[in-house]
Design a protein around this motif. Sequence first.
Motif, PDB file in Angstrom:
ATOM      1  N   LEU A 265       6.485   1.411  20.494  1.00 35.59           N
ATOM      2  CA  LEU A 265       7.841   0.989  20.831  1.00 35.59           C
ATOM      3  C   LEU A 265       8.608   2.113  21.507  1.00 35.59           C
ATOM      4  N   LYS A 266       8.327   3.337  21.070  1.00 39.98           N
ATOM      5  CA  LYS A 266       8.991   4.486  21.672  1.00 39.98           C
ATOM      6  C   LYS A 266       8.555   4.635  23.127  1.00 39.98           C
TER       7      LYS A 266
ATOM      8  N   ARG B  54      19.995   1.460  27.654  1.00 43.40           N
ATOM      9  CA  ARG B  54      20.010   1.710  26.224  1.00 43.40           C
ATOM     10  C   ARG B  54      20.187   0.392  25.449  1.00 43.40           C
TER      11      ARG B  54
ATOM     12  N   HIS C 171      17.125  -1.970  25.283  1.00 41.70           N
ATOM     13  CA  HIS C 171      16.059  -1.488  24.401  1.00 41.70           C
ATOM     14  C   HIS C 171      16.487  -1.412  22.933  1.00 41.70           C
ATOM     15  N   SER C 172      17.678  -1.917  22.642  1.00 43.92           N
ATOM     16  CA  SER C 172      18.184  -1.867  21.269  1.00 43.92           C
ATOM     17  C   SER C 172      17.787  -3.134  20.517  1.00 43.92           C
ATOM     18  N   PRO C 173      17.964  -3.144  19.196  1.00 41.90           N
ATOM     19  CA  PRO C 173      17.721  -4.386  18.445  1.00 41.90           C
ATOM     20  C   PRO C 173      18.534  -5.561  19.003  1.00 41.90           C
ATOM     21  N   PHE C 174      19.774  -5.278  19.411  1.00 40.99           N
ATOM     22  CA  PHE C 174      20.579  -6.345  20.019  1.00 40.99           C
ATOM     23  C   PHE C 174      19.905  -6.876  21.282  1.00 40.99           C
TER      24      PHE C 174
ATOM     25  N   LEU D 245      16.802  -6.750  22.084  1.00 42.95           N
ATOM     26  CA  LEU D 245      15.577  -7.483  21.738  1.00 42.95           C
ATOM     27  C   LEU D 245      15.918  -8.899  21.273  1.00 42.95           C
ATOM     28  N   SER D 246      16.989  -9.014  20.498  1.00 43.07           N
ATOM     29  CA  SER D 246      17.339 -10.342  19.990  1.00 43.07           C
ATOM     30  C   SER D 246      17.797 -11.254  21.131  1.00 43.07           C
TER      31      SER D 246
ATOM     32  N   LYS E 103      16.636 -11.081  24.207  1.00 44.26           N
ATOM     33  CA  LYS E 103      15.389 -11.495  24.860  1.00 44.26           C
ATOM     34  C   LYS E 103      14.705 -12.601  24.054  1.00 44.26           C
ATOM     35  N   ALA E 104      14.752 -12.460  22.742  1.00 44.72           N
ATOM     36  CA  ALA E 104      14.135 -13.475  21.882  1.00 44.72           C
ATOM     37  C   ALA E 104      14.842 -14.823  22.059  1.00 44.72           C
TER      38      ALA E 104
ATOM     39  N   ILE F 287      18.897 -15.391  13.408  1.00 42.40           N
ATOM     40  CA  ILE F 287      19.742 -14.866  14.479  1.00 42.40           C
ATOM     41  C   ILE F 287      20.761 -15.943  14.855  1.00 42.40           C
TER      42      ILE F 287
ATOM     43  N   ARG G  73      25.508 -13.574  19.969  1.00 42.09           N
ATOM     44  CA  ARG G  73      24.744 -12.713  20.873  1.00 42.09           C
ATOM     45  C   ARG G  73      25.010 -13.103  22.316  1.00 42.09           C
TER      46      ARG G  73
END
Lengths: 343, 250
Positions: free
Chosen positions: A22-23, A198, A201-204, A206-207, A209-210, A223, A228
């Motif tokens: 992930l990094k 930034r 690539h954050s949890p936000f 990603l959500s 994109k989901a 979610i 969002r």
Amino acid sequence: MLQSNPAPQQDAKPVLGPAAFLKAKAAWRWPEFLFWISAFALILLLPNRHLLLNEIAILGLFALSLDLILGYAGIVSLGHAAFFGVGAYAAGLLTKYGVTEPVSGLVLSGVAAGFAGFLASFMILRGTDLTRLMVTLGVALIFHEIANRLDWLTGGADGLLGVAPGPILGRFDFDFAGTTAYVYSLTVTFLLFLAARRIVHSPFGLSVKALKDNRLRAATIGIAPNRRLIAIYTLGAVYAGMAGALLTQTTQFVSLEVLDFARSADALLVLVIGGSGYLYGGLIGAIAFKLMKDTLSAMTPAYWIFWMGFILVILVLIGRDRRMAGLARPFAPLLRLLGARRP
Amino acid sequence: MNPALRTIGLGKSFGGFKANADVSLSVKQGARHALIGPNGAGKTTFINLLTGVLPPSAGTIWLNGEDVTYASQQGRVRRGMARTYQINQLFAELTPIETVSLAIAERQGTGARFWSRVGADSAVIDEAEALLTRMQLGAMMTRRTSTLPYGKQRLLEIALAMACKPKLLLLDEPAAGVPEDERHDVLDSVAALPEDVTVLLIEHDMELVFSFADRISVLVQGALFAEGTVDEISSDPRVKAVYLGEDAHV
């Protein structure tokens, strides 16, 4: 590198642990450095083309703002110019009535556009792509007409005159060659790009994109889709508004053109050319779009739109059935270096 | 002790058609309860009512003694209800590690962070890694989901639901469509689900139902038709007539 026993997999990468994977996914790639170093190097390398470069930077930022909502959240829009326009007029009015320092004007214009985007976002939460296309188109038309009617404030069809921004941060004056303008627009675009990078690539991110990928499932794992979507749409509007403000401040003029349908369509075209969902598509698309327009209109001043359309149709047809549409395809290996997804 | 799940007189009508009528079902804590029924019996509607996709026309739903009849989907997830889908509902573009991280971060309340990097939070990533390893997805957690074999995708379905740390897990035909050679992985994973998680299995496959469930409810034409232990149901001639007999023809 060891090949595991079953059929060789598509991604023959060395196996990384999940945290390292992930990094690495969010890490900067060398072509990205190259991209931005080149963009800044053009300040010195192409001193005569700063006006064009400034336009490219602004269009790139505008397309990037659309990429945030289209490429990441999957919200289609035919009216993204609405927020570009709000930002452009806000910057014009602020400059005219007292806030002449560009950076403050830029931030306030972004806030104004973000507010408009926040209100508009409630209309795009539900519905199909078609409803969203119509709603966004309708909102932009309404904004256009409001700006037209409020001619005592906006100058209506004559445009807003008397926009004279002061020096940036009280130090750097705008010049006729457009050098300050380009440096300013590029810097703003770069900083906003960094923030966007930034965020995606954050949890936000990603959500979001989901949500685009599978809204049904996103809702079943807890979610809440609406919050969002409101957040990302508002962010996209802030970015668009800042692009509009840059245009106003660097051209010292605002006309109804900032709210034109053609402007919304351009942003979409730029994303089709550059590919969506990896942030560089808008920037690369903007470069290709402006250069094509510039070259074609120099070659055939009367018919350049024909050739533009022709090329776009061909490119999109070639790129059909590919995840990475349009012009991006021939350059796909190159764009993948910048993080574009594998077709 | 309150039942893990209880429905009282639950019903759903679409126009004049009663998809579910007066379903009163009680699932004990820690149970392995199966809900079976022929095609069109209303199993999918029932699951949609339980999870809040559809509002019921009548009746109430209780989760661990709490009325959730009108709670939102997210509200039910927070209260410990998770589900899988009969047809995979995954995030094709994401990797398994990202997929389960989403659910874990959401549960831990860090899912809306926008200024930190995905994977930087070891509380999330370690749990995700452990879960995927337990679900036999350890070797594939960094591959794009759409490239995984179907059986592995079915496992990810279950892993994703488990990432919500449910008290009640609704499994909708977990082995549906899985090729024979991958079937064992799925069945083993279902059998190995933690005991403190109550499981309601919605299933067509009798072999799986009889080996897994300790209690079975039969749904026919939207209504509860019979309920009992595996032995009772498998020997019930009425159930055989409406369901098992029909199934035996296939």
